[in-house]
Design a protein around this motif. Structure first.
Motif, PDB file in Angstrom:
ATOM      1  N   SER A 143      -4.615  -3.663 -10.577  1.00 12.53           N
ATOM      2  CA  SER A 143      -4.668  -4.764  -9.620  1.00 12.53           C
ATOM      3  C   SER A 143      -3.848  -4.452  -8.389  1.00 12.53           C
ATOM      4  O   SER A 143      -4.259  -4.710  -7.262  1.00 12.53           O
ATOM      5  N   VAL A 144      -2.653  -3.895  -8.603  1.00 16.16           N
ATOM      6  CA  VAL A 144      -1.767  -3.659  -7.467  1.00 16.16           C
ATOM      7  C   VAL A 144      -2.318  -2.547  -6.584  1.00 16.16           C
ATOM      8  O   VAL A 144      -2.285  -2.639  -5.359  1.00 16.16           O
ATOM      9  N   PHE A 145      -2.852  -1.496  -7.195  1.00 18.30           N
ATOM     10  CA  PHE A 145      -3.349  -0.381  -6.385  1.00 18.30           C
ATOM     11  C   PHE A 145      -4.843  -0.481  -6.100  1.00 18.30           C
ATOM     12  O   PHE A 145      -5.441   0.428  -5.558  1.00 18.30           O
ATOM     13  N   ARG A 146      -5.418  -1.626  -6.470  1.00 21.21           N
ATOM     14  CA  ARG A 146      -6.824  -1.909  -6.143  1.00 21.21           C
ATOM     15  C   ARG A 146      -7.746  -0.781  -6.583  1.00 21.21           C
ATOM     16  O   ARG A 146      -8.519  -0.250  -5.792  1.00 21.21           O
ATOM     17  N   CYS A 201      -8.563  -6.398 -15.554  1.00 24.78           N
ATOM     18  CA  CYS A 201      -7.752  -5.515 -14.723  1.00 24.78           C
ATOM     19  C   CYS A 201      -6.298  -5.544 -15.168  1.00 24.78           C
ATOM     20  O   CYS A 201      -5.710  -6.613 -15.265  1.00 24.78           O
ATOM     21  N   GLY A 202      -5.722  -4.359 -15.391  1.00 27.23           N
ATOM     22  CA  GLY A 202      -4.295  -4.304 -15.697  1.00 27.23           C
ATOM     23  C   GLY A 202      -3.475  -4.507 -14.440  1.00 27.23           C
ATOM     24  O   GLY A 202      -4.016  -4.584 -13.334  1.00 27.23           O
ATOM     25  N   LEU A 203      -2.176  -4.557 -14.637  1.00 25.32           N
ATOM     26  CA  LEU A 203      -1.260  -4.753 -13.521  1.00 25.32           C
ATOM     27  C   LEU A 203      -1.394  -3.620 -12.503  1.00 25.32           C
ATOM     28  O   LEU A 203      -1.503  -3.841 -11.301  1.00 25.32           O
ATOM     29  N   VAL A 262     -10.021 -11.706 -17.393  1.00 26.20           N
ATOM     30  CA  VAL A 262      -9.798 -10.632 -16.425  1.00 26.20           C
ATOM     31  C   VAL A 262      -9.316  -9.387 -17.163  1.00 26.20           C
ATOM     32  O   VAL A 262      -8.389  -9.462 -17.957  1.00 26.20           O
ATOM     33  N   PHE A 298       3.487  -3.767   0.167  1.00 31.76           N
ATOM     34  CA  PHE A 298       2.139  -3.467  -0.325  1.00 31.76           C
ATOM     35  C   PHE A 298       2.006  -3.905  -1.784  1.00 31.76           C
ATOM     36  O   PHE A 298       1.056  -4.591  -2.167  1.00 31.76           O
ATOM     37  N   PHE A 299       2.988  -3.540  -2.580  1.00 33.90           N
ATOM     38  CA  PHE A 299       2.945  -3.832  -4.017  1.00 33.90           C
ATOM     39  C   PHE A 299       2.934  -5.341  -4.264  1.00 33.90           C
ATOM     40  O   PHE A 299       2.070  -5.863  -4.965  1.00 33.90           O
ATOM     41  N   ASN A 350      -0.240  -7.182  -2.946  1.00 31.10           N
ATOM     42  CA  ASN A 350      -1.403  -6.985  -3.816  1.00 31.10           C
ATOM     43  C   ASN A 350      -1.223  -7.682  -5.157  1.00 31.10           C
ATOM     44  O   ASN A 350      -2.176  -8.194  -5.731  1.00 31.10           O
ATOM     45  N   PHE A 351       0.005  -7.691  -5.634  1.00 34.59           N
ATOM     46  CA  PHE A 351       0.258  -8.365  -6.904  1.00 34.59           C
ATOM     47  C   PHE A 351      -0.053  -9.859  -6.797  1.00 34.59           C
ATOM     48  O   PHE A 351      -0.783 -10.402  -7.620  1.00 34.59           O
ATOM     49  N   TYR A 399     -11.171  -3.492  -9.856  1.00 37.50           N
ATOM     50  CA  TYR A 399     -10.536  -4.622  -9.188  1.00 37.50           C
ATOM     51  C   TYR A 399     -11.487  -5.416  -8.300  1.00 37.50           C
ATOM     52  O   TYR A 399     -11.667  -6.614  -8.474  1.00 37.50           O
ATOM     53  N   PHE A 400     -12.139  -4.711  -7.351  1.00 46.01           N
ATOM     54  CA  PHE A 400     -12.959  -5.444  -6.378  1.00 46.01           C
ATOM     55  C   PHE A 400     -14.177  -6.071  -7.043  1.00 46.01           C
ATOM     56  O   PHE A 400     -14.533  -7.207  -6.762  1.00 46.01           O
ATOM     57  N   HIS A 420      -3.173 -11.502 -11.700  1.00 50.51           N
ATOM     58  CA  HIS A 420      -1.819 -11.636 -12.253  1.00 50.51           C
ATOM     59  C   HIS A 420      -0.958 -12.520 -11.354  1.00 50.51           C
ATOM     60  O   HIS A 420      -0.206 -13.362 -11.828  1.00 50.51           O
ATOM     61  N   GLU A 426     -12.970  -9.154  -8.982  1.00 51.77           N
ATOM     62  CA  GLU A 426     -12.624 -10.271  -8.100  1.00 51.77           C
ATOM     63  C   GLU A 426     -13.883 -10.929  -7.555  1.00 51.77           C
ATOM     64  O   GLU A 426     -13.971 -12.141  -7.438  1.00 51.77           O
ATOM     65  N   SER A 434      -3.710 -10.807  -6.782  1.00 50.69           N
ATOM     66  CA  SER A 434      -4.570 -10.427  -7.909  1.00 50.69           C
ATOM     67  C   SER A 434      -4.566 -11.557  -8.940  1.00 50.69           C
ATOM     68  O   SER A 434      -3.877 -12.560  -8.772  1.00 50.69           O
ATOM     69  N   ILE A 480     -15.562 -13.050 -10.247  1.00 50.69           N
ATOM     70  CA  ILE A 480     -14.849 -14.316 -10.445  1.00 50.69           C
ATOM     71  C   ILE A 480     -15.172 -15.288  -9.316  1.00 50.69           C
ATOM     72  O   ILE A 480     -15.460 -16.461  -9.546  1.00 50.69           O
TER      73      ILE A 480
END
Lengths: 316, 256
Positions: B116-119, B111-113, B109, A165-166, A169-170, B123-124, A175, B127, A173, B130
């Motif tokens: 972004s990872v946990f949406r 959004c931090g890391l 952008v 998951f991590f 998603n990474f 985030y949405f 990043h 995105e 994104s 963009i």
């Protein structure tokens, strides 16, 4: 929100898969040998996917993954065995330690490119192993004994799910796009406003941290771990998984890890054949499908998924 | 159309024993369209690399928007508002057309890391913003029906257009084009000329371009710098340059 729907579907599939496998294990339909190997498959998936983040997505050829795994493993076992820390905290601490080390190592070495980086990381992985071998506190070359058996299939499965998951998603994104841009063309990435050093180190740190967590899970499968469980041959093994599945595909890494671990287990009684088979497989792969089994493709962007659901939506 | 955007004073770049650029003096005003020409190896691309931070000048000062940019990393200079294209196209060739453009939004952008990872949170929305902006930009460059195609599969002219679109996605104040018409046929070059003029007005840009195609340079540039052996040998309007004896000598040689 198509992406979110896909996530939920994949999560559903995973939970069903987990229920089936766990049920089979509890009902003793799967023996202890294959249960251990299922656990190892899960751990190897974490390692392959995290290595893929560095090698496949960011394009930085690292061969030191076993070293980071060793750091996570030893930090984990010391915490659980000597300090009786809860398993989850030991895992996280192992991951954090490997991540910090990855960051420290990454800052100087990621200036190197291609083969030079590969050689540097290979050397660093070995240095970590030799250093551990010479620390008496963790048993030196004889290994660390008396590790509590904390790891079971459920632990591995859910940590693996979180890792997938991590990392998924990474890489999807902004990043992750920056990392992929570095792989594609570093000069252009920098010209488009990507701080390439920062993202190379980020990918390296994250990859190392997940390798550390996987190391913790690995160590708690056994009564004893020794530095020889983390030689550069291990790093090569993970690299084979990643290359086999496809650099830059999470689905590929899962398939690669599954395949390599499964073959290793199935040929446990004929270890010499194993290396011949892997070598042959890699040669054939380089001839016929150099991008790996999955290339850059993910299971979730196969058209068939879209087709099935679009048809359903059309009917409604 | 007022005020100076970029000025280089006595800039020199030495590679070992070779002076690639020596005592280079240059300025460009806001809204101007300036050309940089010269024979092969004259130091034109080196000048671009100095402006974009790929090289740090051995000597001299480069001021952009009132502040020195000497010693900044290329990504920091991009954040300040200089974008470029490359002489030998440098697209992210395995990625889709839209992803090529999305990467260029990187420095904006927020959004931090973790987000972004946990949406979480933005985030949405971010995105989507963009993707929408990228699609709008690609439409301008007639690439909207190719957004999901892999960049390396585009025809040559489309790759050049995509490179310009990608550079514009960084929202630059100054756009540097390194031989945008290389490999184009006369009709494509004409279209490109129109497009360069149009984007300058549409995005209120300042443009500096390197080009060997004289019809393009003479057709759209307001001022031209001529480089030879790393030094500026002439500057002026297209007509002045065309009649400058030094330039004729550099390009055609002297009559014996």
């Amino acid at each position: 929100m198509g992406k979110r729907r896909n996530d939920i579907i994949m999560l559903g599939f995973s939970l069903v898969l987990f229920a089936l496998l766990q049920g089979a294990i509890s009902a003793k339909l799967i023996g202890s040998f294959w249960t251990l190997n299922l656990t190892l498959i899960g751990i190897n998936i974490i390692l392959a996917v995290s290595l893929n983040l560095i090698n496949g997505y960011t394009g930085q050829f690292s061969l030191g993954h076993a070293g980071f795994m060793a750091v996570g493993a030893y930090v984990g076992v010391v915490l659980t065995t000597n300090f009786h820390v809860p398993f989850i905290i030991a895992l996280l601490a192992g991951g954090a330690a490997a991540g910090v080390l990855g960051c420290l190592i990454g800052l100087p070495t990621l200036r190197l490119r291609g083969d030079y980086l590969a050689i540097a990381t290979l050397g660093l992985g070995e240095i970590i192993r030799i250093v551990i071998m010479n620390i008496e506190y963790v048993g030196g070359a004889a290994g660390f004994k008396g590790i509590p058996h904390h790891t079971n299939f459920a632990w591995v499965f859910f940590v693996m799910l979180f890792t997938l998951f991590f990392i998924k998603n990474f890489v999807n994104s902004a990043h992750g796009r920056a990392c992929i841009a570095i792989r594609e063309n570093e000069i252009a990435a920098e010209a488009m406003g990507v701080n390439t050093t920062k993202y190379k180190v980020t990918a390296f740190t994250l990859g190392a941290a997940f390798a550390g967590v996987a190391g913790g899970l690995f160590a708690h499968c056994f009564y004893l771990i020794s530095p020889n469980s983390f030689t550069f041959m291990q790093s090569f093994n993970y690299l084979i998984m990643v290359v086999l599945g496809g650099l830059g595909s999470i689905t590929g890494s899962i398939a690669g890890a599954f395949f390599v671990t499964f073959i290793s287990a199935a040929l446990a009684n004929w270890p010499e054949f194993r290396m011949i088979i892997f070598a042959l497989m890699l040669i054939l792969l380089m001839f016929y499908r150099p991008q790996g089994l999955f290339g850059y493709i993910e299971l979730t962007n196969f058209k068939i998924f879209d087709k099935i659901f679009r048809r359903k939506e059309a009917r409604q | 159309m007022s005020g100076e955007l970029l000025r280089a004073t006595n800039v020199s770049q030495v590679f070992g024993g070779l002076k690639a650029v020596s005592d280079f003096n240059f300025y460009i005003n806001k809204g101007e369209l300036v050309g940089l020409i010269g024979p092969n190896g004259a130091g034109k691309t080196t000048a671009f690399n100095l402006f974009t931070g790929v090289y740090t000048p051995t000597e001299g000062e480069i001021i952009f928007g009132g502040k020195s940019i000497v010693g900044l990393k290329p990504y920091q200079i991009t954040e300040r508002g200089i974008a470029r294209t490359f002489q030998n196209i440098r697209l992210f060739s395995e990625l889709s057309v839209i992803d090529n453009v999305k990467i260029a939004y990187h420095s904006r952008v927020k959004c931090g890391l973790f987000e972004s990872v946990f949406r979480l949170g933005r985030y949405f929305a971010e995105e989507k913003k963009i993707a929408d902006e990228g699609r709008k930009l690609l439409k301008i460059f007639k690439l909207e029906d190719k957004i999901n195609e892999t960049a390396k599969n585009l025809p040559y002219g489309a790759q050049r257009r995509l490179e310009i679109a990608r550079a514009l996605a960084t929202k630059p104040k100054l756009l540097l084009l390194d031989e945008p018409a290389a490999g184009m046929n006369p009709q494509e070059t004409n279209e490109l000329m129109e497009m360069i003029r149009w984007i300058r007005d549409e995005f209120s840009l300042t443009i500096l371009l390197i080009e060997h195609d004289m019809s393009l340079v003479m057709g759209i540039c307001q001022r031209i710098y001529v480089l030879e052996y790393g030094a500026v040998i002439a500057t002026g309007t297209p007509t002045e340059i065309q009649n400058n004896p030094d330039v004729i000598k550099a390009y055609l040689g002297t009559e014996e």
